[in-house]
Write an enzyme that holds these catalytic residues in place. Structure first.
Site, PDB file in Angstrom:
ATOM      1  N   SER A   1       7.940-114.634 -35.163  1.00 11.04           N
ATOM      2  CA  SER A   1       7.716-113.983 -35.781  1.00 11.04           C
ATOM      3  C   SER A   1       8.788-114.299 -37.424  1.00 11.04           C
ATOM      4  CB  SER A   1       8.410-112.472 -36.505  1.00 11.04           C
ATOM      5  OG  SER A   1      10.076-112.079 -36.224  1.00 11.04           O
ATOM      6  N   LYS A   2       8.468-114.312 -38.769  1.00 11.83           N
ATOM      7  CA  LYS A   2       9.286-114.624 -39.938  1.00 11.83           C
ATOM      8  C   LYS A   2      10.530-115.332 -39.056  1.00 11.83           C
ATOM      9  CE  LYS A   2       6.074-114.649 -43.924  1.00 11.83           C
ATOM     10  NZ  LYS A   2       5.244-113.285 -44.042  1.00 11.83           N
ATOM     11  N   ARG A   3      11.245-114.776 -38.959  1.00  9.87           N
ATOM     12  CA  ARG A   3      12.802-114.935 -38.611  1.00  9.87           C
ATOM     13  C   ARG A   3      13.201-116.128 -37.733  1.00  9.87           C
ATOM     14  NH1 ARG A   3      15.367-112.072 -34.772  1.00  9.87           N
ATOM     15  NH2 ARG A   3      14.218-111.494 -32.661  1.00  9.87           N
ATOM     16  N   HIS A   4      11.838-116.905 -37.177  1.00 11.14           N
ATOM     17  CA  HIS A   4      12.619-117.821 -36.251  1.00 11.14           C
ATOM     18  C   HIS A   4      11.196-118.827 -37.128  1.00 11.14           C
ATOM     19  CE1 HIS A   4      10.989-114.616 -32.969  1.00 11.14           C
ATOM     20  NE2 HIS A   4      11.965-115.055 -32.936  1.00 11.14           N
ATOM     21  N   GLY A   5      11.008-118.937 -37.961  1.00 10.91           N
ATOM     22  CA  GLY A   5      10.582-119.872 -39.057  1.00 10.91           C
ATOM     23  C   GLY A   5       9.270-119.617 -40.153  1.00 10.91           C
TER      24      GLY A   5
END
Ligand code: GLU
Length: 482
Positions: free
Chosen positions: A253-257
């Site tokens: 998800s977005k928190r990974h990149g």
């Protein structure tokens, strides 16, 4: 041409998640490895989730990645239309067939009644209230214009199972299955129903998709059975995971990149590198450890047996490495088309942008790195005199000051300001003073760049800066050395 037909059936929700792109790629490769056909179908029946322009994003992504479809929107084909909202009468017709055959029924329950079936946690399924309505009751309700949905009638007992290519046998007790809605009150079909009708009518032989559908697939199998159609082969793909800073793994998800194809491209990744990398996230070639694949090579090598059922972790460092290798292989004109505008934008007109871009060609793994790598060009960094000390070349700030003081007047007389001439001048100076050429280059490079690691040697950097700025920087360095 083989009989294999696969499809990619995205919902136009605004962006192409890398996991979805991998699904598209595997579905494409599965059929192309066998000389089969690939269909694109846009699943837009969930009108609430629709995002304007999202279909274009899907089409652009497939184009940029070289995933060509044989039938689909824009190009058409024998099984169109390929956008579900344009197929509504088809779904109604097939739902009615199931009603006639007793595998589906009209349900007139009000939203309030359905709400009352839920427990305090909002959980609770349909209780089959309208299963037993008589023909008369149905006719009467319809005549009164009562809103209705059409539901699939699930078997009360027994089990339904199928064999997934990746996960093996999946079995479910029919008693656990609710009578799911096939056609909603507004006349739109649900995904659960219409994708089955489409897959059948479009001749899809292999359904390749994310494993979130693994356990609902028995319901789809029951639809195939109710129609008397042959079920397709199911290939469910493991989730794509991401790793956070603490090393914890969860759904990407977005928190990974960046998680969309477009974001990765905007970050400076090449579509070919992205495709190559994601091809290996859950698949590996049999009997080889080949890592670099063109699309044609992927088509050649891909096979279902190489799919893995363990979740794959998206590794941005690995993607970066792939990207760097792909950038190195780019022909100069293609590389320059991407790199030069960035160099020019960041560094302005006063430097030799072509030279700087060419120095960076083998040194970047992503185009976005250019900005940070040319910081020493755009401003004169604070100088730390320690930088002049180098063991291998036996330099110290004092020695460097002497070298720079000697070289300044020599450089001032140079007319043709290019790497070869500058190199010859400095080399000749070193020889005449019996100094190591390395020491001379070190002193000049540090004076000009004002940082330790640089994308090129002293004379290359001087060519980038041009004569005036190079001389100015050397003069400043002598001054600072006191
Ligand atoms: N529209 C569905 C999705 O985007 C497709 C699932 C399938 O491939 O059947 O998740």
């Amino acid at each position: 041409m083989s009989n294999t037909v696969t499809r990619f059936a995205p919902s136009p929700t605004g962006f192409m998640h890398i996991g979805n792109l991998r699904t598209a790629l595997y579905s494409y490769l599965l059929t192309k490895s066998q000389g089969g056909k690939f269909i694109l179908r846009i699943e837009d029946t969930d009108q609430v989730r629709l995002v304007e322009g999202a279909t274009e994003v899907i089409l652009d992504t497939l184009k940029m990645t070289g995933i060509d479809y044989d039938e689909g929107p824009v190009i058409g084909g024998d099984h169109g239309p390929y956008i579900q909202s344009e197929r509504l009468p088809i779904y109604k017709e097939y739902a009615e067939k199931l009603v006639k055959g007793g595998h589906a029924y009209y349900c007139f329950c009000t939203p309030e009644r359905l709400e009352s079936l839920k427990d305090e946690n909002g959980i609770g399924g349909y209780d089959g209230h309208c299963r037993g309505l008589s023909r008369e009751e149905i006719e009467k309700n319809l005549a009164e214009g009562m809103p209705y949905v059409i539901r699939q009638r699930m078997p009360d007992e027994g089990k339904t199972s199928y064999v997934d290519v990746v996960y093996g046998e999946v079995e479910i007790d029919n008693s656990e299955l609710r009578d799911q809605i096939m056609i909603k009150a507004d006349g739109y079909p649900t995904y659960n129903f219409c994708h089955v009708v489409d897959d059948y009518l479009m001749g899809v032989t292999h359904v390749v998709r994310g494993n979130e559908y693994l356990t609902s697939t028995p319901k789809y199998c029951l639809l195939y059975d109710a129609f008397g159609w042959e079920r397709p082969t199911y290939v469910h793909l493991p989730l794509l995971m991401g790793k956070d800073e603490e090393g914890k793994v969860s759904k990407l998800s977005k928190r990974h990149g960046a998680v969309s194809f477009q974001d990765l491209v905007n970050d400076g990744y090449l579509p070919e590198a992205i495709v190559n990398y994601i091809a290996l996230l859950g698949w590996c070639p049999k009997d080889s450890n080949q890592e670099f694949f063109t699309m044609d090579e992927l088509k050649e090598s891909f096979s279902i047996e190489g799919l893995s059922k363990s979740p794959a972790v998206f590794d941005y460092e690995k993607l970066k490495w792939f990207n760097g290798e792909y950038i190195k292989k780019l022909p100069e004109d293609e590389y320059n088309a991407k790199a030069l505008p960035i160099v020019r934008e960041v560094c302005g007109e006063h430097i030799n942008a072509e030279k700087l871009a060419s120095l960076l060609h083998t040194r970047i793994s992503c185009f976005s790195e250019i900005r940070e790598m040319v910081g020493f060009v755009t401003s004169r960094l604070p100088m730390e005199s320690d930088l002049y000390t180098n063991k291998k070349n036996k330099t110290t700030p004092e020695i460097c000051k002497e070298i720079l003081t000697d070289c300044l007047p020599l450089l001032e007389t140079v007319e043709s300001w290019d790497n070869d001439t500058l190199f010859a001048v400095l080399k000749e100076y070193a020889a005449s003073k019996e100094k190591k050429a390395g020491a001379v280059m070190w002193a000049v490079r540090i004076a000009v760049a004002r940082q330790a690691v640089t994308p090129g040697g002293a004379t290359e950097l001087m060519e980038v800066f041009g004569k005036a700025e190079s001389i100015e920087r050397i003069r400043l360095a002598i001054e600072e050395l006191g």
